[in-house]
Design an enzyme around this catalytic site. Structure first.
Site, PDB file in Angstrom:
ATOM      1  N   ASP A   1      -4.036  -4.928   5.887  1.00 36.01           N
ATOM      2  CA  ASP A   1      -4.422  -5.825   4.796  1.00 36.01           C
ATOM      3  C   ASP A   1      -3.203  -6.642   4.372  1.00 36.01           C
ATOM      4  OD1 ASP A   1      -6.008  -7.002   2.803  1.00 36.01           O
ATOM      5  OD2 ASP A   1      -5.482  -5.464   1.335  1.00 36.01           O
TER       6      ASP A   1
ATOM      7  N   SER B   1       0.869  -1.165   0.000  1.00 28.54           N
ATOM      8  CA  SER B   1       0.000   0.000   0.000  1.00 28.54           C
ATOM      9  C   SER B   1       0.914   1.226   0.000  1.00 28.54           C
ATOM     10  CB  SER B   1      -0.941  -0.133   1.192  1.00 28.54           C
ATOM     11  OG  SER B   1      -1.426   1.054   1.654  1.00 28.54           O
TER      12      SER B   1
ATOM     13  N   HIS C   1      -2.755  -1.124  -3.193  1.00 27.08           N
ATOM     14  CA  HIS C   1      -3.867  -0.215  -2.904  1.00 27.08           C
ATOM     15  C   HIS C   1      -3.621   1.074  -3.662  1.00 27.08           C
ATOM     16  CE1 HIS C   1      -4.480  -2.240   1.285  1.00 27.08           C
ATOM     17  NE2 HIS C   1      -4.813  -3.029   0.274  1.00 27.08           N
TER      18      HIS C   1
END
Length: 190
Positions: A133, A13, A40
């Site tokens: 995540d 991310s 992401h």
């Protein structure tokens, strides 16, 4: 073991784009294992990520398409707003169901799906990021006999994501970007 039965899944991310470019930039165009990259990104951000990677890598770069097979020599980018799943025949499917960990694409979804299909032949790599995540998906890969790698949190732009994985997986390998690149090169079958 046939090369086609191996898969590398990588997620990140915040800071993950730069880290993944550094890891992938010297892999040869003939690299023998497909690589799926789940990053992401902003919901309204369109395609430019593919162009950035295509300019800097020797590998073929493509956004995941429904029913397309995962082939060696390719980096597959998860498209914005879709979860990426793997089917038993090693093709992709895209899913626009609810976000997981506030994310779609979710790293956990792809990692878990990859481990269900490729089992112990799955290599999961979690890079820099500001969310959690990916840690449960990486743990799932490890529990299925695959390899779990987290970027060294001291090197990561944002340590939260790799640190969450390290905290939840006792056998997680911790590597800096240069070491991850060496590791991937060592898996390549000429």
């Amino acid at each position: 073991m046939p090369t086609s039965s191996k898969l590398i899944v990588m997620g990140g991310s915040w800071g993950g784009i730069q880290a993944s470019l550094s890891v992938l930039k010297d892999l040869p165009a003939s690299y023998s294992i497909p690589i799926i990259l789940v990053l992401h990104r902003l919901r309204n951000q369109e395609g430019s990520l593919q162009e950035v990677f295509a300019r800097k890598l020797l590998l073929q770069v493509a956004e995941v398409e429904e029913k397309e097979p995962a082939l060696p020599g390719h980096v597959y980018l998860a498209p914005a707003n879709y979860h990426v799943l793997l089917e038993k025949d090693h093709t992709f499917s895209l899913d626009d169901s609810e976000q997981e960990n506030y994310s779609r694409p979710s790293i956990d979804v792809t990692f878990t799906s990859a481990a269900d299909v490729f089992g112990e032949n799955t290599v999961g790599i979690l890079l820099s990021g500001a969310s959690r995540d990916g840690s449960s998906g990486l743990k799932y890969i490890f529990e299925k006999g695959g390899m779990a790698v987290a970027q060294d949190p001291h090197e990561a732009e944002v340590a939260t994501m790799p640190q969450a994985a390290i905290d939840s997986i006792p056998g997680c390998s911790i590597m800096n970007v240069a070491r991850i690149k060496e590791f991937l090169l060592s898996l390549h079958e000429h």
